[in-house]
Design an enzyme around this catalytic site. Structure first.
Site: not given
Length: 302
Positions: A176, A244
């Site tokens: 990911k 983030k």
């Protein structure tokens, strides 16, 4: 619904989690939704689901718990916080973690839960809110064979494509992060390109038409630039998601002593956009930031 079909809990009813819960309900599951906001819970009840105020309450009786929160800290709180679900999960239940986080953190959370006898599937997601609601996500999963076996009914309902990437948590998270590196870079590049086109006085709708039929196109250009064309920055995926995620990539790169200068430049664009008051707006707002610092008018931001 067949008595053999397990109850499923979905924790986190934001744009992704709500769509995933809808897909599970449509597949015939009895779904209990949990969200920190009363509005999120009420919306799910109005849609025909059941709701609980805490992860512990929501997880009781569920064979599968799907966590769709933002980050590792929230995932840890869902599992092991004061109202966490780890201690009340069925002895053989599986926790499906869809938050984006560093691989070593996913591995540590899995070890901690598996020490209690429960199962943990590292299962970050890709595809956006529309695909979540259609049951057409891509899921990048890793974990034990037992975790996959227990989670598979829910995975089949939520995903069009399921990648089984390894037998240990952390591998799905690593895949990911590669996706997020590319996604962040491509969004920043798309926003730079379309604003640069506007600065040249080009018809940016015509630019979109031409580029999406040319070699310079990307999935992110095709998906995000329409937000700019319409001046619509309602958040489908917020700027702060990429501050983030690209921040995690920076941490990983320092640990590995591996340079990521292109990702670093993209992170700075997201950070400057956030600092300009757009942290919770759609990530196509990077184009707005380019427009503002260069005096380039864009639709809806003049």
């Amino acid at each position: 619904m067949s008595s053999s079909t397990p109850q499923v809990t979905v924790i986190g009813l934001g744009s992704m989690g709500f769509g995933m819960a809808q897909s599970l309900r449509r597949a015939g599951f009895d779904v209990v939704g949990c969200d920190v906001t009363a509005a999120g819970r009420e919306r799910f009840v109005a849609d025909g689901g059941h709701a609980a105020a805490t992860p512990a309450e929501a997880a009781r009786g569920s064979a599968i718990i799907v966590s769709v929160v933002v980050n590792a800290a929230q995932t840890e709180a869902v599992l092991f916080g004061p109202d966490g679900c780890a201690d009340v999960m069925d002895a053989d239940a599986v926790f499906v973690s869809s938050a984006t986080m560093a691989p070593d953190v996913a591995l540590a959370l899995a070890a901690r839960l598996e020490a209690t006898g429960r199962h943990y599937l590292d299962a970050p997601i890709s595809g956006g809110a529309q695909r979540a609601s259609e049951g057409a996500l891509t899921i990048l999963a890793s974990g034990t064979a037992a975790a996959f076996d227990r989670a598979r009914p829910a995975l089949d309902a939520m995903a069009a494509t399921l990648y089984e990437l390894g037998d240990s948590a952390g591998t799905g998270a690593a895949f990911k992060m590669i996706n997020q590196l590319l996604a962040g870079v491509h969004i920043a590049a798309a926003c730079e390109a379309i604003t640069f086109a506007a600065k040249q006085g080009l018809d940016i709708r015509r630019v979109y038409e031409v580029i999406t039929a040319s070699a310079g196109n990307s999935w992110m250009f095709e998906n995000r630039v329409p937000h700019v064309l319409d001046g619509d920055y309602a958040p489908r995926s917020a700027v702060e998601i990429f501050t983030k995620d690209l921040g995690i990539i920076m941490d990983m790169s320092r640990s590995e002593k591996f340079p990521v200068p292109v990702a670093s430049a993209a992170l700075q664009m997201f950070m400057m956009t956030a600092a300009n008051g757009m942290a919770r707006d759609d990530d196509a707002s990077v184009a707005r930031f380019y427009g503002r610092i260069t005096g380039t008018p864009l639709p809806g931001d003049q």
